[in-house]
Write a protein that holds these residues in place. Structure first.
Motif, PDB file in Angstrom:
ATOM      1  N   VAL A 351     -14.998  29.365 -11.648  1.00 17.88           N
ATOM      2  CA  VAL A 351     -15.749  30.581 -11.975  1.00 17.88           C
ATOM      3  C   VAL A 351     -15.592  31.552 -10.800  1.00 17.88           C
ATOM      4  N   THR A 352     -15.204  32.772 -11.105  1.00 18.50           N
ATOM      5  CA  THR A 352     -15.024  33.810 -10.081  1.00 18.50           C
ATOM      6  C   THR A 352     -16.199  34.776 -10.121  1.00 18.50           C
ATOM      7  N   LEU A 353     -16.755  35.072  -8.940  1.00 17.44           N
ATOM      8  CA  LEU A 353     -17.893  35.994  -8.837  1.00 17.44           C
ATOM      9  C   LEU A 353     -17.441  37.272  -8.122  1.00 17.44           C
ATOM     10  N   ALA A 354     -17.769  38.415  -8.711  1.00 21.89           N
ATOM     11  CA  ALA A 354     -17.328  39.697  -8.144  1.00 21.89           C
ATOM     12  C   ALA A 354     -18.472  40.716  -8.219  1.00 21.89           C
ATOM     13  N   PRO A 355     -18.893  41.288  -7.065  1.00 23.02           N
ATOM     14  CA  PRO A 355     -19.911  42.344  -7.083  1.00 23.02           C
ATOM     15  C   PRO A 355     -19.269  43.715  -7.302  1.00 23.02           C
TER      16      PRO A 355
END
Length: 410
Positions: A351-355
């Protein structure tokens, strides 16, 4: 025991004989299955199953209504004591899992080397030094018939040199050494069965099929093609990177296999005339549809979360606008459309998290095979500009599922 007598002489000539056995208690009984009405023309007969003791035997010659009886002959019957076992037929060389062409025959003998024809005890066969091999026979132990245990269907599954040991109580005997080789290809087996999976998701454990001889030994020289099929498709389709698959050293290793419809299935592997193999049963389930936040916490934010586990919203997440922001920490969960957790049946999911403008650490988390929630949390620090906007959002995304978002407003 065998009884013999001389023919009666004189006139008229006898037409038959019958015998009577009298024990030490003076109890008489017909002997050798003869009687005054059932005579024998032979001059010998065999008695068996007689208890130990001393008996008096008489022979009566019969000619029409005339009879002549011999003087009693004393006979002592002794019990034969088993003292040895003997392989009267040795097992012969064979291949794995194939019955020996020459099957073992074991005789039970007394001290004089005579077969004890009254013995009906059970004789067992075993491999002297198995080293992982297994001996199978149609019946083992085998009951002796007239002192002889005749085995059938005996085979050893693994290649090697072996000695068989026959046992009957305290008596044992070892056979001559035999050699078991690897036989021709005879059957298939699933070394690895497919695992539970999602619809259109590759099995986490991909099928591996081994080509074996009758004893279960891998035929390492075999490079034939193995084909996989759903045993009972019920409208489902099986897809693999390559199917049929050419074996390497007797092993066909499949890749990329998946099924496009939910249900419970088995796969059948086939290869020409070889005995096919059926895999263990496995289940194909509906795939998860969403990512969701799990165990989420915040600092600074003054209002509880609103929205859903798929899309969270927090307010009051800055002590001083544009200077000091709160944080959001959470694990990621695989979920169905209702938000219920779904166990990951496929490979580990990244899972990739990007703000939008802030920062997140770590930027990736993993939902491992067999789990529904990531093992670690990711922490989001929203970034607010001095003049706005006073909101920031982190998005968690992964292949084939709907992303999750968390918005932190100042």
């Amino acid at each position: 025991m065998t009884l013999t007598w001389s023919a009666s002489t004189g006139t008229p000539a006898p037409i038959g004989y019958y015998l009577v056995r009298t024990d030490s208690s003076n109890v008489a009984a017909a002997a050798c299955a003869t009687s005054p009405g059932t005579t024998t023309s032979a001059l010998t007969c065999t008695e068996s199953g007689i208890a130990a003791g001393t008996y008096a035997y008489t022979v009566t010659a019969v000619s029409r209504s005339w009879t002549a009886t011999s003087v009693p002959a004393s006979v002592t019957v002794a019990v034969q004591t088993p003292t040895e076992l003997v392989f009267t037929t040795q097992p012969s060389n064979s291949t794995g899992g194939v019955a020996f062409p020459s099957q073992p025959v074991v005789a039970i003998k007394d001290g004089a080397g005579n077969v004890i024809t009254t013995n009906v005890s059970a004789v067992s066969l075993a491999i002297q030094t198995p080293a992982g091999a297994t001996l199978s026979c149609t019946a083992n132990p085998r009951s002796a018939l007239a002192g002889v245990a005749t085995f059938s269907g005996c085979a050893i599954n693994k290649p090697g040199s072996y000695i068989l040991v026959a046992t009957d109580g305290p008596l044992t005997v070892a056979s001559a050494s035999i050699t078991i080789g690897i036989g021709p290809a005879a059957r298939l087996t699933f070394s690895v069965s497919p695992s539970d999976s999602f619809v259109n998701g590759k099995f986490f454990s991909q099928p591996i099929v081994t080509i074996q001889d009758a004893g279960g030994n891998t035929i390492s020289s075999d490079t034939s093609s193995v084909t996989l099929a759903i045993t009972t498709p019920a409208g489902a389709l099986l897809g693999c990177t390559a199917n049929p698959r050419i074996a390497a050293a007797g092993v066909a290793t499949f890749a990329g296999c998946l099924i496009n419809k939910s249900g419970a299935y088995t796969l059948t592997a086939s290869d020409g005339s070889l005995t096919p193999a059926v895999s263990a049963s496995f289940t194909v389930s509906a795939a998860p549809t969403n990512l969701a936040w799990s165990g989420n916490t915040t600092t600074v934010c003054t209002t509880p979360a609103s929205g859903t586990a798929f899309a969270l919203i927090y307010n009051g997440c800055s002590l001083v606008l544009g200077i000091s922001a709160g944080t959001f920490a959470s694990k990621l969960m695989l979920a169905d459309a209702s938000g219920s957790p779904v166990t990951n049946l496929g490979v580990d999911l990244t899972v990739t998290l990007a703000p939008v403008t802030g920062s997140v650490s770590p930027t990736t988390v993993t939902i491992a095979h067999g789990q529904s929630v990531s093992s670690v949390s990711s922490t989001f620090h929203p970034g607010y500009g001095a003049l706005g906007p006073y909101t920031d959002t982190v998005t968690a995304s992964a292949p084939a599922v709907i992303s999750a978002t968390a918005k932190l407003n100042a």
